[in-house]
Design an enzyme around this catalytic site. Structure first.
Site, PDB file in Angstrom:
ATOM      1  CB  SER A  10      -0.634  -0.136   1.367  1.00 24.36           C
ATOM      2  OG  SER A  10      -0.063  -0.140   2.440  1.00 24.36           O
ATOM      3  CB  CYS A  72       1.020  -5.337   1.908  1.00 28.61           C
ATOM      4  SG  CYS A  72      -0.305  -4.598   2.807  1.00 28.61           S
ATOM      5  CB  CYS A 182       2.051  -3.467   9.700  1.00 27.55           C
ATOM      6  SG  CYS A 182       1.975  -2.018   8.552  1.00 27.55           S
TER       7      CYS A 182
HETATM    8  N1  DGL Z   1       2.200  -2.004   4.933  1.00 28.04           N
HETATM    9  C1  DGL Z   1       0.809  -2.698   4.988  1.00 28.04           C
HETATM   10  C2  DGL Z   1       0.960  -4.077   5.893  1.00 28.04           C
HETATM   11  O1  DGL Z   1       1.972  -4.701   5.990  1.00 28.04           O
HETATM   12  C3  DGL Z   1      -0.126  -2.137   5.095  1.00 28.04           C
HETATM   13  C4  DGL Z   1      -0.276  -0.527   5.808  1.00 28.04           C
HETATM   14  C5  DGL Z   1      -1.662  -0.040   5.606  1.00 28.04           C
HETATM   15  O2  DGL Z   1      -1.708   0.592   4.360  1.00 28.04           O
HETATM   16  O3  DGL Z   1      -2.428   0.087   6.336  1.00 28.04           O
HETATM   17  O4  DGL Z   1      -0.008  -4.359   6.730  1.00 28.04           O
END
Ligand code: DGL
Length: 266
Positions: A10, A72, A182
Site C-alpha cells: 500500500s 503487505c 505490518c
Molecule cells: N504495509 C501494510 C501492511 O503490512 C499496510 C499498511 C496500511 O496500508 O495500512 O499491513
C-alpha cells in the site's frame, strides 16, 4: 531478457521486504509498486482492498513478471482471492512468518498489525492450525502505517504512537516476542528498540524473501547471475521513497517514478 519479480504494498512498507529480497536473491530484477495515493489500506474494507490490489496485479501482469510478492500483511490476509486469477505465483507474507514462528519453538507472542490484519485474525487462525495451545495476544494500530508513510520519523506523534502500543503490550502480561505484522513497522524498528530494547521484534520480510527463493528454485526460474536491479514505482510522491531507501541503506536503486495505473473494474 529474464522476467522481473513484482513486489507490491500500500506504500513504502514493502521496501523492508525488498531489502531482504536483495540480500537473498541478489541477481533478480525487481519492480516495486507502492500505492501511496490510497494508503492506509489497513483501515479499509475487504472489497476496497481487493479492488485496489487487483489494479496493481493487473499492472504487474502487463509488465510480464514471473512472480509477485505481496509485501503487505493487510493484503496478504486475502491473498487466496487473487491466486487463481493470475498465471504467476503470488507469495504472501503471513504463511512464511507463521512457518518461522513454528520453527522458533516459542509458545507465546503478540501480533502488532493494522486494524484490518487484526480484525481478520489471519495470523491467529494459521498459528492455531499449527498448535492449538499458542498464547496469542493482538495489538491493533490504526495510525502507525500512515505516520510511517508520511516519513517524519522524528515526530512526537510516531514516538507517542509506538510508546502507547508498547505500554499496552506490557500490560498484556509477560510477552517477549512481538511480530511486526505490518511491513511499515520495521522502517521504524529503531524507535521500537529505543523505547523498549528488551523485546524481540520479529520482522516477517526476511521470511517472505526466503519463501520466494524456494518457489523460484522449485520452478527452475531463479536468476543465478547478473546484477539485480530495482525500479521503484508509486501512485504517490517519490520523495518519501527516496527517504526510506536511504534510511534502510538500500542499494542499486534505478529510477523512482510516479505512475498512474488503470483502476480495476470488475
Ligand atoms: N504495509 C501494510 C501492511 O503490512 C499496510 C499498511 C496500511 O496500508 O495500512 O499491513
Amino acid at each position: 531478457m529474464e522476467k522481473p519479480i513484482g513486489v507490491l504494498d500500500s506504500g513504502v512498507g514493502g521496501l523492508t521486504v525488498v531489502k531482504s529480497i536483495q540480500k537473498i536473491l541478489p541477481h533478480e530484477d525487481i519492480i516495486y509498486f507502492g500505492d501511496s495515493k490510497n494508503v492506509p489500506y489497513g483501515n479499509r474494507e475487504e472489497d476496497e482492498i481487493f479492488t485496489l490490489t487487483m489494479a496493481m496485479l493487473k499492472y504487474f501482469e502487463k509488465r510480464n513478471v514471473k512472480m509477485v510478492a505481496i509485501a503487505c500483511n493487510t493484503i496478504s490476509t486475502i491473498a487466496d482471492r487473487f491466486r487463481d486469477k493470475f498465471d504467476f505465483p503470488i507469495v504472501d507474507i503471513i504463511t512464511p512468518t507463521v512457518n518461522h514462528i513454528e520453527n522458533m519453538g516459542i509458545d507465546k507472542m503478540v501480533i502488532l498489525g493494522t486494524d484490518f490484519t487484526i480484525r481478520t485474525k489471519a495470523y491467529e487462525k494459521l498459528l492455531r492450525e499449527r498448535r492449538k495451545d499458542y498464547e496469542i495476544s493482538s495489538e491493533r494500530s490504526p495510525r502507525l502505517a500512515e505516520l510511517v508513510d508520511r516519513g517524519d520519523y522524528k515526530s512526537r506523534e510516531i514516538y507517542d504512537t509506538i510508546g502507547g502500543h508498547l505500554e499496552s503490550i506490557s500490560q498484556m502480561g509477560n510477552f517477549y516476542n512481538i511480530v511486526l505484522a505490518c511491513t511499515h513497522y520495521p522502517i521504524v524498528e529503531d524507535i521500537f528498540l529505543e523505547l523498549d530494547p528488551t523485546l524481540n521484534y520479529i520482522n516477517p520480510g526476511f521470511q517472505q524473501a526466503k519463501a520466494m527463493r524456494m518457489i523460484l528454485h522449485e520452478k527452475g526460474i531463479l536468476k543465478k547471475e547478473g546484477k539485480g536491479s530495482l525500479q521503484v514505482l508509486t501512485s504517490g510522491s517519490p520523495e518519501i521513497y527516496q527517504m526510506v531507501l536511504n534510511k534502510l541503506e538500500m542499494r542499486d536503486v534505478g529510477e523512482i517514478k510516479t505512475v498512474e495505473i488503470p483502476p480495476y473494474l470488475e
